[in-house]
Design a protein around this motif. Structure first.
Motif, PDB file in Angstrom:
ATOM      1  N   ALA A  29     -35.870 -28.004 -27.417  1.00 17.52           N
ATOM      2  CA  ALA A  29     -34.472 -28.427 -27.403  1.00 17.52           C
ATOM      3  C   ALA A  29     -34.290 -29.848 -27.933  1.00 17.52           C
ATOM      4  O   ALA A  29     -33.155 -30.313 -28.088  1.00 17.52           O
ATOM      5  N   LEU A  32     -31.863 -31.087 -30.777  1.00 16.87           N
ATOM      6  CA  LEU A  32     -30.464 -31.457 -30.566  1.00 16.87           C
ATOM      7  C   LEU A  32     -30.243 -32.971 -30.612  1.00 16.87           C
ATOM      8  O   LEU A  32     -29.104 -33.418 -30.663  1.00 16.87           O
ATOM      9  N   LEU A 104     -24.374 -31.605 -25.527  1.00 12.49           N
ATOM     10  CA  LEU A 104     -25.718 -31.079 -25.287  1.00 12.49           C
ATOM     11  C   LEU A 104     -25.749 -30.098 -24.121  1.00 12.49           C
ATOM     12  O   LEU A 104     -26.822 -29.629 -23.722  1.00 12.49           O
ATOM     13  N   GLY A 105     -24.579 -29.808 -23.548  1.00 13.21           N
ATOM     14  CA  GLY A 105     -24.520 -28.885 -22.418  1.00 13.21           C
ATOM     15  C   GLY A 105     -24.837 -29.522 -21.089  1.00 13.21           C
ATOM     16  O   GLY A 105     -25.194 -28.824 -20.135  1.00 13.21           O
ATOM     17  N   LEU A 398     -32.293 -30.328 -21.272  1.00 19.12           N
ATOM     18  CA  LEU A 398     -31.711 -29.674 -22.447  1.00 19.12           C
ATOM     19  C   LEU A 398     -31.978 -28.177 -22.443  1.00 19.12           C
ATOM     20  O   LEU A 398     -31.098 -27.377 -22.781  1.00 19.12           O
ATOM     21  N   ALA A 399     -33.178 -27.777 -22.030  1.00 17.35           N
ATOM     22  CA  ALA A 399     -33.487 -26.345 -21.972  1.00 17.35           C
ATOM     23  C   ALA A 399     -32.592 -25.640 -20.956  1.00 17.35           C
ATOM     24  O   ALA A 399     -32.080 -24.541 -21.211  1.00 17.35           O
ATOM     25  N   GLN A 402     -28.889 -25.567 -22.374  1.00 16.71           N
ATOM     26  CA  GLN A 402     -28.711 -24.601 -23.457  1.00 16.71           C
ATOM     27  C   GLN A 402     -28.767 -23.160 -22.948  1.00 16.71           C
ATOM     28  O   GLN A 402     -28.218 -22.260 -23.567  1.00 16.71           O
TER      29      GLN A 402
END
Length: 461
Positions: A29, A32, A104-105, A398-399, A402
Motif C-alpha cells: 500500500a 499510495l 488514503l482511507g 494503509l492496508a 484500503q
C-alpha cells in the motif's frame, strides 16, 4: 448477568462464502504515498530507533537551538520529526493533513499535547487546568470541523487526557482512598455523576477543603467537555496513565459514562483505555463490560499494550510492592489477545452498544482482530475500529484502510514549543515500539529501491 445470546450484528454482515482472506502487510500500500514522504519516514524512524536521541531528546533540542538558532533549528524539526508525527500548528494545517489521510482511507484521532507529570510542582493552580479545558473544547470543535465528509454520525473520535483537567496529586489521593475498604459508597460513580449533573458541592471526607474545591472544579470541566463533545457528535477516548492514577481515572470515566453512555444516547460517547501489559487488565475489563451490560449502558474501549513499563517497574521496586506488569512482551501479547477476544465477543453480542478500538502496531494482533470480526459477523465499518500513531505503522494502517476497515491515526497538533517535549516523552514511553519498527523500515527501504530502479514510480502530490 449473562450476555444476551443474540448476535445482533450478524444480520448486517457475516462470513462470506469465499472464506476469510488475511490482509497482507508487505508494504504494497506504500504506492499510495509520495517518494518524499517515504524518504522522510525512513530517515525519521531510523533516527528515533537510536536510543541516545530518545533519552537525551530535550537536551539535544536545547543544544540545537543554541548552536543553530531557533529559526534554523525549528526548520529542521519541521522537516523531520515534527513533520512526520504532527499534523501542524494551525487549523488549516491540521485540515490539510486530515484531508490527505482521508484520500488514503484513514481517519483522524486528534490529541491535545497537554499533560501534567506526577508530582509536578510547575503546573499548579486552576488557571492551568482552565486553559487546558479551553484547549479541549477547541479540539472538539476542530475534530468536528476538519472533515470534508464526516460520514455517519458518531464516527468522529478524539483523545482526552484527564490529568490535563485535574491534578495528578488529587488522582493519587483518590486512588489511595478507593483502594481502602468501605470507600466505595462515598466515591461511587453515581455520586460523582450526580454532582456533575447538578453542579452542587461534593464533599469527600478523605480530602481537605482545597482538594474538595479542586475536585468540584475538575468534575465541572470533565462534564462540560463531555457535554460539548456530545453536542458536536464527537466521541471521547480517555487515555490510561500510571497504575497509581488509573483507579481514580476509571472512577471519573465511569461517572461520565453513567451520564453520557445511556441506552438512548446512540452508543458510547466516553470510552476508557485498557492496558494489556498490566496483569489484572483482563479481569478488570471483564468486570467493567459485564457491569455496563447489567446497567444497560453503552461500553467503549480503546485496547492498548501500554507505554509505562519502565516507570511502573521502577515505582514497584521503590515501594517494595509487586510488579503490576506482565513478565515479558510475549506475556503482554497473550494478555492483549485474551482481552481482544473478550471485547470482540461482547461487540458481537451487544452490537452498537459496545465499541472497540484495536489500538496496536502489532501485525498479529491486527490479523487476529480482522479474522475474528469475520467469524463473528462484525461489519468492517461497524463498532470495531483500528488505531495507530501518525507517522508510524503505515504499512498496516494503509492496508486496513484500503480493505474498508475503519482506521484512525492518533494526531497531535500545536506549536513546536508545545509538541516537541510531548513527542520526546511519548518516544521515551514507547521505546520498544520505535525500536521494533525495523520491519517498517525494511519495507520502506524496499519501496524506495524499487522507485530508484525505475519500478513502482509514483508522481509526487
Amino acid at each position: 448477568m449473562m450476555l444476551r445470546t443474540c448476535h445482533v450484528l450478524c444480520s448486517q454482515a457475516g462470513p462470506s462464502a469465499g472464506g476469510w482472506q488475511p490482509l497482507s502487510f508487505d508494504g504494497g500500500a506504500f504506492h499510495l504515498k509520495g517518494t518524499g514522504e517515504l524518504t522522510r519516514a525512513l530517515l525519521v524512524l531510523r533516527l528515533c530507533a537510536w536510543p541516545p536521541l530518545v533519552t537525551h531528546g530535550l537536551a539535544l533540542q536545547a543544544w540545537s537551538r543554541r548552536l543553530l538558532g531557533s529559526r534554523l533549528s525549528g526548520a529542521l524539526l519541521r522537516a523531520s520529526i515534527y513533520g512526520q508525527f504532527v499534523a501542524g500548528e494551525t487549523a488549516e494545517e491540521v485540515k490539510g493533513c486530515v484531508q490527505q489521510l482521508q484520500t488514503l482511507g484513514l481517519r483522524p484521532l486528534l490529541a491535545v499535547p497537554t499533560e501534567e507529570e506526577p508530582d509536578s510542582a510547575v503546573k499548579t493552580g486552576e488557571a492551568w487546568y482552565e486553559g487546558n479545558f479551553s484547549a479541549m473544547l477547541r479540539c472538539v470543535d476542530l475534530s468536528r470541523g476538519i472533515l470534508e465528509t464526516p460520514g455517519p454520525t458518531g464516527n468522529i473520535l478524539m483523545q482526552l487526557k484527564v490529568t490535563a483537567l485535574t491534578s495528578t496529586r488529587l488522582c493519587k489521593d483518590l486512588t489511595s482512598w478507593i483502594r481502602k475498604p468501605g470507600a466505595s459508597l462515598e466515591l461511587s460513580p453515581e455520586r460523582l455523576a450526580e454532582a456533575m449533573d447538578s453542579g452542587r458541592d461534593l464533599q469527600v471526607s478523605c480530602l481537605n477543603t482545597q482538594q474538595n474545591q479542586h475536585l468540584q472544579a475538575s468534575l465541572s470541566r470533565l462534564h462540560r467537555v463531555a457535554q460539548h463533545a456530545r453536542a458536536q457528535h464527537v466521541r471521547l477516548l480517555v487515555d490510561a496513565e500510571y497504575t497509581f492514577l488509573n483507579p481514580a481515572l476509571s472512577l471519573l470515566v465511569d461517572a461520565l459514562a453513567m451520564r453520557w453512555n445511556g441506552p438512548g444516547e446512540g452508543g458510547p460517547w466516553v470510552w476508557n483505555t485498557y492496558q494489556a501489559y498490566l496483569k489484572d487488565t483482563h479481569e478488570r475489563l471483564r468486570r467493567a463490560a459485564e457491569a455496563a451490560d447489567r446497567a444497560g449502558l453503552a461500553f467503549g474501549v480503546k485496547l492498548v499494550r501500554g507505554a509505562y513499563l519502565d516507570k511502573e517497574r521502577e515505582v514497584a521496586r521503590h515501594h517494595g510492592t509487586e510488579d503490576p506488569t506482565q513478565l515479558d512482551y510475549e506475556a503482554t501479547s497473550r494478555s492483549y489477545s485474551h482481552c481482544l477476544e473478550l471485547m470482540l465477543t461482547h461487540v458481537s453480542h451487544r452490537g452498537p452498544m459496545c465499541h472497540l478500538m484495536v489500538a496496536s502496531h502489532n501485525e498479529e494482533s491486527v490479523r487476529q482482530a480482522t479474522k475474528r470480526m469475520w467469524e463473528l459477523g462484525i461489519p468492517l465499518d461497524g463498532p470495531v475500529c483500528f488505531g495507530q500513531l501518525l507517522g508510524m505503522c503505515d504499512h498496516v494502517s494503509l492496508a486496513l484502510g484500503q480493505a474498508g476497515y475503519a482506521v484512525y491515526k492518533s494526531i497531535p497538533y500545536g506549536s513546536l514549543e508545545e509538541v516537541i517535549p510531548y513527542l520526546i516523552r511519548r518516544a521515551q514511553e514507547n521505546r520498544s515500539v520505535l525500536q521494533g519498527a525495523r520491519r517498517e523500515q525494511k519495507l520502506l527501504s524496499q519501496e524506495l529501491w524499487k522507485r530508484v530502479l525505475g519500478r513502482g514510480l509514483r508522481a509526487p502530490h
